[in-house]
Design an enzyme around this catalytic site. Structure first.
Site, PDB file in Angstrom:
ATOM      1  CB  CYS A 130      59.954  41.249  95.747  1.00  8.92           C
ATOM      2  SG  CYS A 130      58.705  42.107  94.760  1.00  8.92           S
ATOM      3  CG  ASP A 135      33.657  13.714  83.516  1.00  5.35           C
ATOM      4  OD1 ASP A 135      32.736  12.958  83.862  1.00  5.35           O
ATOM      5  OD2 ASP A 135      33.924  14.779  84.101  1.00  5.35           O
ATOM      6  CG  ASP A 156      36.448  17.877  85.681  1.00  2.00           C
ATOM      7  OD1 ASP A 156      35.717  16.893  85.414  1.00  2.00           O
ATOM      8  OD2 ASP A 156      36.070  18.833  86.385  1.00  2.00           O
ATOM      9  CG  ASP A 175      36.586  12.111  85.326  1.00  3.21           C
ATOM     10  OD1 ASP A 175      35.818  11.200  84.987  1.00  3.21           O
ATOM     11  OD2 ASP A 175      36.230  13.288  85.492  1.00  3.21           O
TER      12      ASP A 175
END
Length: 755
Positions: free
Chosen positions: A33, A438, A622, A626
């Site tokens: 490439c 959480d 997440d 948090d």
């Protein structure tokens, strides 16, 4: 059609008149490439240079022509089949990469020199036992010196610099005895060579450098494991905003170019990039990434929106109050930095050992030299014995004890779907006795799940999945995931704020709001049974159905919580979501301690309260809300789908939909920590045996170097035990929203944690 990106703000103008732009290129699959791209861009005559870095997919282009539009480069790449984005590399990543390259060069130089000097030394050793002449021995010693002196000067820089820095700051690190031992060994060897002695110790000094550099490289490999392409990932994230000019035209610009007072267009399905006030349009937003609240919030003119929220329905025009600085995100970032600074006081196991080890080594060597001179030995003999003490006590095994274990453990965790992000993550996780989760996006799946899929006719569900492939709406992702192997229904058109419509087999097919599909009655009946659901409707001809979307628990959440609780971990849920969804999740998991509706500062306060009780917390979360708690906890883990700030604040990331990597990380961390302590114990036992022999003069520097190498090999072999036990792949459990068949811990009524 999306507005064109304005690349002019990213072009670097150099004093020599050259314009420079870096691009991150997608679609690169092999080294071939490189030629395709560079030859393809050579067709643009205005370009002076186009060079592609295959490792990080970074394309650098330069030109001198005035008025050249860099969009032409992006367009040409698109013609070649590649997609380009602005490349904004992480400064920290660049520094770490440069440091790794330097360490590898030092290691290569030391290894090459050690092999050659060892060949000369073997000749001298065998010759001393047979018939080598004095001239030949001196010649071999001088050749060894010519190799060892520049090698030590170059390859010893990582230790010499750190030792000098420690001395200037009046502190003591392992680099001080290392530097002293190498310098004295080289100096004494040179003295012995000048005076035609039978022995020189260049091989010991260079071999010592090689083993110690190997330990540094292993440690650096572990630190950089998950950051190798951090700059490119940040570039591909695309932090941009669509700015509305006074004349009404739109242009996409980097977020740092947006100013307060600008008007920004937020299309349905886009993430809001700024803080601001809605001045036109009505929609609903998903703020779960920021607040943890799963319910969609309707907004209109005059309502505030915050960076990180997702626009779900209609197009919004927002007057910017804060863009790159001063946003809610920046406030969260400030909390993160405060928490991270407090956590950075943690002292690693190897550092704690070094604080004790280094002064003991110096005192032992100095006492040895003084003691032998008091017993009548010459200064030369006393120094030889002291150097042997320094070499045999040189912390090779100590330097390898922790990084070798970390590399083995991080490799095992990588296979289990865990990426470590900090050098002391294993030690932190091993010490945790409390796990705080959480809810939204952590215990639950990142995307909503269809809770009543079994009640919806299969053909209507398939039609909904195919229609969802033509939608940018975030809720459509819950349905499009069911369209594996299927193609979109041809001609699907999305109507902002309503849904997707297409003609299918001669009838109209629709997916979207109940009103758009004429399914208000069905939606009302479904919501009467489940007030907490989000409804999306489908209609094919006159047939209608509604689908209830929920944040379903991760497939193995129940088993993982039960496993952690079975190991004696205290389990707590701290969420910014509403009380009802949090209580429902806690009940399904059998978790007794939970709190809902918490802001970032509230989560930090809860963690501080646990720390005051003597608890060491492993935080799993997440969202942006948090991130401060992830930084404040003793250790933290985040899913790889988390907000970027949450990922940056976590000690480790886990991959996939399953929660099992969290339990694996906790299990292996304890095992690896035990191996680290065993390795340090091996180093201590080795010194307890070897040091007295060296002090009594029974060990030459050559034997000391061999013994030091042997202890390093033992420590490295022992580190191979820091692996997860083999586990048969678990069958994928059925994802349901109802109560699981077996609770994670003994059933008990969920109760809120006292505020």
């Amino acid at each position: 059609m999306s507005p064109a990106f304005d690349y002019s703000a990213l072009v670097e103008k150099r004093p020599d008149g050259v314009s420079h732009l870096d691009l991150a290129v997608e679609g690169i699959t092999c080294a071939a490439c490189i030629g395709d791209i560079e030859r393809g861009l050579a067709t643009l005559p205005e370009l002076d240079k186009a060079r592609l870095n295959y490792t990080n997919r970074r394309l650098a282009v330069e030109w001198r022509a005035e008025g050249f539009d860099p969009v032409r480069v992006v367009s040409r790449l698109a013609e070649l089949g590649y997609k380009a984005h602005p490349f904004e590399p992480s400064r920290e990543e660049e520094i770490e990469a440069a440091e790794m390259r330097f360490l590898l060069r030092c290691l290569a130089v030391a290894g090459f020199a050690a092999m050659n000097i060892m060949l000369l030394s073997v000749s001298v050793w065998s010759g001393n036992a047979s018939d080598i002449t004095d001239e030949t021995r001196d010649f071999f010693h001088w050749v060894s010196a010519l190799i060892a002196l520049p090698t030590a000067a170059y390859a010893g820089q990582p230790f010499f610099r750190n030792a000098w820095r420690a001395i200037r700051s009046r502190s003591m690190t392992m680099d001080v005895p290392i530097s002293l031992g190498v310098t004295l060994a080289i100096g004494m060897s040179l003295y012995e060579t000048i005076h035609h002695a039978h022995h020189a110790y260049f091989d010991s000094a260079v071999m010592l450098l090689f083993f110690l550099l190997l330990g540094r490289v292993l440690d650096q490999v572990m630190r950089r494991k998950t950051r190798a392409v951090a700059g490119n990932l940040l570039a591909l994230r695309g932090e941009t905003a669509v700015v509305l000019a006074e004349a009404g035209e739109t242009r996409e610009v980097p977020l740092k170019a947006v100013k307060p007072g600008d008007r920004v267009l937020v299309l349905p399905g886009d993430r809001v990039a700024v803080d601001g006030v809605v001045i036109e349009g009505r929609s609903s937003v998903d703020a779960s990434l920021v607040t943890g609240e799963t319910a969609r919030e309707p907004i209109g003119p005059g309502a505030m929106v915050y960076a990180g929220t997702v626009n779900l329905d209609g197009a919004l025009t927002v007057r910017v109050t804060a863009a790159a600085e001063g946003t809610l995100l920046e406030e969260v970032n400030r909390l993160v930095e405060t928490a991270a600074n407090a956590r950075s006081r943690y002292l690693r196991l190897a550092d704690r050992a070094a604080r004790i080890y280094s002064p003991v080594v110096h005192i032992a060597a100095l006492a040895t030299a003084i003691g032998w001179m008091l017993l009548g030995a010459s200064l030369h003999d006393a120094l030889i014995t002291a150097i042997a003490v320094l070499i045999i006590t040189c912390p090779c095994a100590l330097a390898l004890a922790v990084p070798a274990t970390q590399v083995v453990a991080s490799g095992s965790l990588f296979k289990a779907g865990v990426l470590l992000q900090s050098g002391d993550a294993i030690e932190r996780i091993a010490a945790c006795d409390t796990v705080v989760f959480d809810k939204t996006g952590t215990l639950t799946m990142p995307q909503p799940q269809v809770a009543n899929a079994a009640e919806v006719p299969a053909d209507l569900l398939q039609a909904a999945a195919r229609l969802a492939l033509s939608s940018r709406h975030p809720l459509a992702a819950a349905l499009s995931a069911r369209a594996l192997g299927l193609s979109p229904i041809p001609g699907g058109q999305e109507q902002a704020g309503h849904g997707v419509a297409a003609e299918w087999d001669g009838v109209e097919a629709r997916l979207g709001s109940p009103a758009f599909c004429g399914a208000e009655a069905e939606a009302a009946a479904a919501l009467a049974k489940d007030l907490d659901a989000t409804v999306i409707a489908v209609r094919v001809g006159e047939r209608r159905a509604v689908m209830l979307l929920h944040q379903a628990l991760r497939p193995d959440a129940v088993d993982v919580v039960r496993e952690l609780a079975g190991r004696g971990k205290r389990i707590v849920i701290l969420s910014g979501d509403r009380e009802q969804p949090v209580a429902e999740a806690a009940r399904a998991l059998g978790v007794a301690e939970w709190r809902a509706g918490l802001k970032p500062a509230d989560k930090i306060a809860a963690l501080e309260a646990m720390a005051a009780e003597g608890r060491r917390v492993l935080m799993v979360g997440d969202g942006l809300n948090d991130a401060p708690a992830l930084a404040a906890a003793h250790a933290s883990i985040s899913p790889v789908t988390a907000a970027h700030l949450a990922q940056a604040s976590a000690d480790a990331l886990f991959l996939g939909e399953r929660l099992q990597p969290v339990a694996d990380a906790a299990l292996l961390a304890r095992k690896a920590h035990a191996v680290m302590r065993q390795n340090l114990g091996i180093a201590v036992i080795y010194n307890l045996i070897a040091v007295p022999l060296a002090i009594m003069g029974h060990v030459t520097p050559l034997i000391a170097a061999a013994a030091m190498s042997g202890s390093s090999i033992i420590v490295t072999v022992n580190a191979l035990r820091a692996k997860l036990p083999f586990r048969e792949p678990a069958a994928e459990p059925q994802v349901t929203r109802g109560k699981p068949a077996s609770p994670a811990v003994p059933p008990q009524r969920p109760a809120r944690v006292a505020s």
